[in-house]
Enzyme design. Structure first.
Site, mmCIF file in Angstrom:
data_model
loop_
_atom_site.group_PDB
_atom_site.id
_atom_site.type_symbol
_atom_site.label_atom_id
_atom_site.label_comp_id
_atom_site.label_asym_id
_atom_site.label_seq_id
_atom_site.Cartn_x
_atom_site.Cartn_y
_atom_site.Cartn_z
ATOM 1 N N ASP A 30 46.164 42.488 44.119
ATOM 2 C CA ASP A 30 46.266 42.406 42.663
ATOM 3 C C ASP A 30 46.570 40.952 42.283
ATOM 4 O O ASP A 30 47.399 40.288 42.913
ATOM 5 C CB ASP A 30 47.379 43.332 42.154
ATOM 6 C CG ASP A 30 47.293 43.557 40.657
ATOM 7 O OD1 ASP A 30 47.019 44.693 40.243
ATOM 8 O OD2 ASP A 30 47.514 42.577 39.896
ATOM 9 N N ILE A 31 45.905 40.480 41.240
ATOM 10 C CA ILE A 31 46.056 39.076 40.826
ATOM 11 C C ILE A 31 47.438 38.805 40.215
ATOM 12 O O ILE A 31 47.880 37.650 40.174
ATOM 13 C CB ILE A 31 44.917 38.700 39.845
ATOM 14 C CG1 ILE A 31 44.659 37.205 39.851
ATOM 15 C CG2 ILE A 31 45.199 39.204 38.439
ATOM 16 C CD1 ILE A 31 43.349 36.814 39.168
ATOM 17 N N ASN A 86 47.094 54.436 36.743
ATOM 18 C CA ASN A 86 47.150 54.475 35.285
ATOM 19 C C ASN A 86 45.830 55.072 34.827
ATOM 20 O O ASN A 86 44.777 54.442 34.965
ATOM 21 C CB ASN A 86 47.322 53.060 34.719
ATOM 22 C CG ASN A 86 48.640 52.439 35.131
ATOM 23 O OD1 ASN A 86 49.678 53.087 35.112
ATOM 24 N ND2 ASN A 86 48.603 51.172 35.536
ATOM 25 N N GLY A 92 48.318 53.099 30.207
ATOM 26 C CA GLY A 92 48.411 51.714 30.672
ATOM 27 C C GLY A 92 47.214 51.229 31.463
ATOM 28 O O GLY A 92 47.247 50.125 32.013
ATOM 29 N N GLN A 93 46.143 52.039 31.516
ATOM 30 C CA GLN A 93 44.953 51.561 32.242
ATOM 31 C C GLN A 93 44.322 50.413 31.467
ATOM 32 O O GLN A 93 44.074 50.517 30.264
ATOM 33 C CB GLN A 93 43.933 52.700 32.423
ATOM 34 C CG GLN A 93 42.746 52.293 33.287
ATOM 35 C CD GLN A 93 41.802 53.458 33.601
ATOM 36 O OE1 GLN A 93 42.000 54.575 33.114
ATOM 37 N NE2 GLN A 93 40.790 53.198 34.413
ATOM 38 N N HIS A 99 41.000 52.969 40.082
ATOM 39 C CA HIS A 99 41.688 52.265 41.174
ATOM 40 C C HIS A 99 43.073 52.853 41.364
ATOM 41 O O HIS A 99 43.661 53.412 40.427
ATOM 42 C CB HIS A 99 41.777 50.764 40.889
ATOM 43 C CG HIS A 99 42.425 50.432 39.583
ATOM 44 N ND1 HIS A 99 41.761 50.506 38.376
ATOM 45 C CD2 HIS A 99 43.683 50.039 39.283
ATOM 46 C CE1 HIS A 99 42.573 50.167 37.405
ATOM 47 N NE2 HIS A 99 43.760 49.890 37.922
ATOM 48 N N HIS A 101 46.876 51.673 42.715
ATOM 49 C CA HIS A 101 47.762 50.571 43.101
ATOM 50 C C HIS A 101 48.545 50.992 44.350
ATOM 51 O O HIS A 101 49.118 52.097 44.382
ATOM 52 C CB HIS A 101 48.778 50.274 41.992
ATOM 53 C CG HIS A 101 48.171 49.814 40.698
ATOM 54 N ND1 HIS A 101 48.208 48.505 40.282
ATOM 55 C CD2 HIS A 101 47.525 50.497 39.705
ATOM 56 C CE1 HIS A 101 47.625 48.386 39.102
ATOM 57 N NE2 HIS A 101 47.197 49.588 38.726
HETATM 58 P P1 AMP Z 1 45.543 48.976 35.399
HETATM 59 O O1 AMP Z 1 46.533 48.590 34.347
HETATM 60 O O2 AMP Z 1 45.991 50.158 36.223
HETATM 61 O O3 AMP Z 1 44.138 49.116 34.853
HETATM 62 O O4 AMP Z 1 45.545 47.786 36.445
HETATM 63 C C1 AMP Z 1 44.614 46.762 36.479
HETATM 64 C C2 AMP Z 1 45.124 45.769 37.482
HETATM 65 O O5 AMP Z 1 44.065 44.890 37.789
HETATM 66 C C3 AMP Z 1 46.293 44.919 36.978
HETATM 67 O O6 AMP Z 1 47.422 45.105 37.820
HETATM 68 C C4 AMP Z 1 45.745 43.490 37.054
HETATM 69 O O7 AMP Z 1 46.715 42.548 37.463
HETATM 70 C C5 AMP Z 1 44.619 43.633 38.062
HETATM 71 N N1 AMP Z 1 43.553 42.649 37.939
HETATM 72 C C6 AMP Z 1 42.881 42.299 36.813
HETATM 73 N N2 AMP Z 1 41.956 41.361 37.092
HETATM 74 C C7 AMP Z 1 42.026 41.134 38.429
HETATM 75 C C8 AMP Z 1 41.322 40.276 39.323
HETATM 76 N N3 AMP Z 1 40.350 39.451 38.915
HETATM 77 N N4 AMP Z 1 41.678 40.292 40.638
HETATM 78 C C9 AMP Z 1 42.660 41.104 41.062
HETATM 79 N N5 AMP Z 1 43.353 41.939 40.273
HETATM 80 C C10 AMP Z 1 43.043 41.946 38.966
#
Ligand code: AMP
Length: 114
Positions: A30-31, A86, A92-93, A99, A101
């Site tokens: 995760d970024i 999420n 919170g998605q 995906h 986490h």
């Molecule tokens: P969600 O809120 O469950 O949709 O989580 C989306 C996740 O994607 C968040 O934790 C972000 O930090 C992560 N995210 C968004 N863009 C990227 C990216 N380019 N590389 C890695 N993780 C990312």
């Protein structure tokens, strides 16, 4: 999906830190990590959320469970972990490509969630 950031990561059009890759799944860091180890387990097929899953997608569950087991065995620090989904904007998605986490490495922080 052309405008999906995870589809672009899967196609290697934008960079990511890949942890594991199979024919069906990509796992990358995760970024914006919320724990020392924060990975996203992502099916390569674009599926928006649970409601978007077709009957034929449900077999992915077995693959995902296998991947979680593999991740849990990466090191002793990975053997204690939390999983988070999420599902839907109100939960919170933010990225609408299904995906899970995988969070580990900060035992106290993880123990306090949920
Ligand atoms: P969600 O809120 O469950 O949709 O989580 C989306 C996740 O994607 C968040 O934790 C972000 O930090 C992560 N995210 C968004 N863009 C990227 C990216 N380019 N590389 C890695 N993780 C990312």
């Amino acid at each position: 999906m052309n405008d999906c950031i995870f589809c672009k990561i899967i196609k290697k059009q934008i960079p990511s830190s890949i942890i594991k890759e199979t024919n069906e799944l990509l796992v990358f860091k995760d970024i914006a990590p919320k724990a020392r180890f924060h990975y996203l387990i992502v099916p390569k097929k674009h599926i928006k959320d649970f409601a978007d899953m077709k009957p034929e997608d449900l077999d992915l569950g077995t693959k995902i469970f296998g991947m979680i087991k593999e991740l849990s065995q990466l090191s002793s620090e990975h053997s204690n972990f939390k999983l988070l989904v999420n599902n839907g904007a109100l939960a919170g998605q933010k990225v609408f490509h299904f995906h899970i986490h995988f969070l580990s490495g900060d035992i106290q922080l993880l123990a306090d969630i949920g």
